[in-house]
Scaffold this active site. Structure first.
Site, PDB file in Angstrom:
ATOM      1  N   LYS A 111      13.175 -11.078   9.474  1.00 54.49           N
ATOM      2  CA  LYS A 111      12.072 -11.979   9.843  1.00 54.49           C
ATOM      3  C   LYS A 111      12.601 -13.348  10.269  1.00 54.49           C
ATOM      4  CE  LYS A 111       8.177  -9.592   7.845  1.00 54.49           C
ATOM      5  NZ  LYS A 111       7.101  -9.464   6.885  1.00 54.49           N
ATOM      6  N   LYS A 191      10.435   0.222  12.410  1.00 55.70           N
ATOM      7  CA  LYS A 191       9.408   0.534  11.425  1.00 55.70           C
ATOM      8  C   LYS A 191       8.062   0.020  11.933  1.00 55.70           C
ATOM      9  CE  LYS A 191       8.413  -2.396   7.951  1.00 55.70           C
ATOM     10  NZ  LYS A 191       7.004  -2.442   7.571  1.00 55.70           N
ATOM     11  N   LYS A 194       2.932  -4.743  10.783  1.00 53.95           N
ATOM     12  CA  LYS A 194       1.874  -5.606  11.303  1.00 53.95           C
ATOM     13  C   LYS A 194       2.483  -6.661  12.211  1.00 53.95           C
ATOM     14  CE  LYS A 194      -0.223  -5.454   6.902  1.00 53.95           C
ATOM     15  NZ  LYS A 194       0.704  -6.269   6.104  1.00 53.95           N
TER      16      LYS A 194
HETATM   17  P1  ATP Z   1       4.496  -7.385   7.895  1.00 51.38           P
HETATM   18  O1  ATP Z   1       5.019  -6.954   9.241  1.00 51.38           O
HETATM   19  O2  ATP Z   1       3.614  -8.600   7.972  1.00 51.38           O
HETATM   20  O3  ATP Z   1       5.564  -7.468   6.850  1.00 51.38           O
HETATM   21  P2  ATP Z   1       3.864  -4.711   7.038  1.00 51.38           P
HETATM   22  O4  ATP Z   1       3.243  -3.811   8.013  1.00 51.38           O
HETATM   23  O5  ATP Z   1       5.323  -4.555   6.757  1.00 51.38           O
HETATM   24  O6  ATP Z   1       3.498  -6.222   7.456  1.00 51.38           O
HETATM   25  P3  ATP Z   1       3.269  -5.279   4.249  1.00 51.38           P
HETATM   26  O7  ATP Z   1       2.006  -5.977   3.884  1.00 51.38           O
HETATM   27  O8  ATP Z   1       4.522  -6.088   4.313  1.00 51.38           O
HETATM   28  O9  ATP Z   1       3.031  -4.562   5.671  1.00 51.38           O
HETATM   29  O10 ATP Z   1       3.498  -4.051   3.284  1.00 51.38           O
HETATM   30  C1  ATP Z   1       2.423  -3.400   2.595  1.00 51.38           C
HETATM   31  C2  ATP Z   1       2.919  -2.079   2.051  1.00 51.38           C
HETATM   32  O11 ATP Z   1       3.071  -1.125   3.129  1.00 51.38           O
HETATM   33  C3  ATP Z   1       4.267  -2.133   1.362  1.00 51.38           C
HETATM   34  O12 ATP Z   1       4.240  -1.283   0.236  1.00 51.38           O
HETATM   35  C4  ATP Z   1       5.242  -1.599   2.398  1.00 51.38           C
HETATM   36  O13 ATP Z   1       6.390  -1.018   1.812  1.00 51.38           O
HETATM   37  C5  ATP Z   1       4.370  -0.545   3.070  1.00 51.38           C
HETATM   38  N1  ATP Z   1       4.787  -0.307   4.464  1.00 51.38           N
HETATM   39  C6  ATP Z   1       4.821  -1.231   5.451  1.00 51.38           C
HETATM   40  N2  ATP Z   1       5.223  -0.668   6.607  1.00 51.38           N
HETATM   41  C7  ATP Z   1       5.459   0.653   6.336  1.00 51.38           C
HETATM   42  C8  ATP Z   1       5.891   1.760   7.133  1.00 51.38           C
HETATM   43  N3  ATP Z   1       6.150   1.609   8.419  1.00 51.38           N
HETATM   44  N4  ATP Z   1       6.009   2.969   6.534  1.00 51.38           N
HETATM   45  C9  ATP Z   1       5.733   3.118   5.202  1.00 51.38           C
HETATM   46  N5  ATP Z   1       5.329   2.122   4.404  1.00 51.38           N
HETATM   47  C10 ATP Z   1       5.183   0.891   4.952  1.00 51.38           C
HETATM   48 MG    MG Z   2       6.258  -5.998   5.481  1.00 48.93          MG
END
Ligand code: ATP
Ligand code: MG
Length: 324
Positions: A111, A191, A194
């Protein structure tokens, strides 16, 4: 009953990666554990954001969690900034966390590389996460694979604090992963996240999902429809494993290896199964959105329950540290 804690950032819409990696598991576990699920807005402000968007997303995240099946009559569902003990304990943990460990975190490096000016909050993100979990003295944390390193650090923080101030006080929390622990974006490059803009929203309309799924990257060896494929290297196959029934997954595997289907045929079947799972969730989201007072009530009750537990932990922490 052991306790689980997990959080999700209101940094965008809840996507199918979040759902398959974490939230679906929360729904399955909520009746077997004393459960705390948190919309972690203080985490979401560690990257640039718009205040009005955050306000909307926080609410939308609560709507999505309720629509996914989290049940406020068995689980505590709340917003992090409504329980100030989270930041209070985070400050305390900052004093026992080794700087080198923070700098080593993959997610920080990732990040930080996307930002011109790096706020200290981004570096200290895992310290706040340790506080989130340990405030509830949770022993299990259902998360996706990308959080495993942060959890290792949470255990390290628990050990260091315990060694100084109270052996055995904080449990060392363990990650609980699902079979879909890491869902890739449909471009196959990174991955699904968001913050990467490569997501399929849990509440997205079918036409929009198909517009993303149709051109999704598959096994690069399948240039022509007649080229046999290797399901294990294909993101669409992995989504089948998450959304399609086992007999369909078997059939997909055979059709891919023998070039019986082209990738579009395979995607059409996946699309049907994605719709079967997401249609009722979208319908529930519409019901929840129509009752804004329900969302306020869930967040208010959740914060009150969370604060009772968090407050009790903080009293003991301060006592042991000479702060009370
Ligand atoms: P950001 O990009 O803002 O970090 P994010 O999509 O990674 O958002 P988080 O809020 O950081 O989402 O994570 C919420 C939950 O979703 C966590 O338990 C994280 O491990 C899980 N998670 C996030 N992305 C994935 C993915 N691509 N596959 C499986 N689990 C995920
Ligand atoms: Mg995340």
């Amino acid at each position: 009953m052991s306790r689980i804690f997990s959080g999700i950032q209101p940094s965008g819409e809840l996507h199918i990666g979040n759902y398959l990696g974490a939230v679906k598991n929360w729904v399955e576990l909520q009746r077997s554990y004393e459960s705390f699920f948190c919309v972690v807005d203080y985490h979401a402000i560690t990257v640039p954001y718009d205040p009005d968007d955050l306000r909307t997303r926080r609410r939308e995240m609560l709507v999505s969690l309720l629509a996914s099946g989290l049940d406020p009559s068995v689980a505590t569902i709340f917003v992090q900034s409504m329980v100030p003990e989270h930041t209070e304990l985070a400050w305390i943990f900052n004093t026992v966390t080794p700087l080198g460990e923070l700098e080593r975190q993959t997610q920080f490096k990732d990040k930080a590389s996307r930002q011109e000016s790096i706020p200290a909050g981004l570096l200290n993100y895992p310290v706040l996460q340790a506080a989130d979990i340990l405030l509830y003295r949770a022993d299990l944390v259902p998360v996706g694979e990308d959080q495993v390193q942060h959890l290792e650090l949470s255990r390290e923080i628990a050990r260091r604090w315990n060694a100084r101030f109270g052996e055995g006080f904080f449990a060392e929390p363990q990650a609980k992963l699902t079979p879909s622990r890491r869902i890739m974006g449909l471009d196959g490059n990174a991955k699904m996240s968001k913050s990467m803009g490569n997501t399929v929203g849990l509440l997205e309309e079918p036409a929009s999902i198909w517009a993303k799924l149709r051109p999704a990257v598959t096994d690069p060896a399948r240039v022509r429809k007649t080229d046999p494929g290797t399901p294990e290297v294909c993101n669409v196959y992995h989504l089948h494993r998450a959304f399609s029934p086992p007999d369909v997954v078997k059939h997909v595997e055979t059709q891919c290896r023998t070039a019986g289907w082209g990738c579009i045929d395979c995607k059409k079947v996946l699309f049907e199964n994605v719709n079967a799972e997401l249609t009722p969730i979208r319908a529930r989201a519409a019901e929840v959105r129509a009752r804004p007072e329900l969302v306020d009530e869930v967040a208010g009750d959740g914060a009150a329950t969370a604060q009772r537990v968090a407050g009790a932990t903080m009293r003991e922490v301060k006592e042991r540290m000479g702060l009370a």
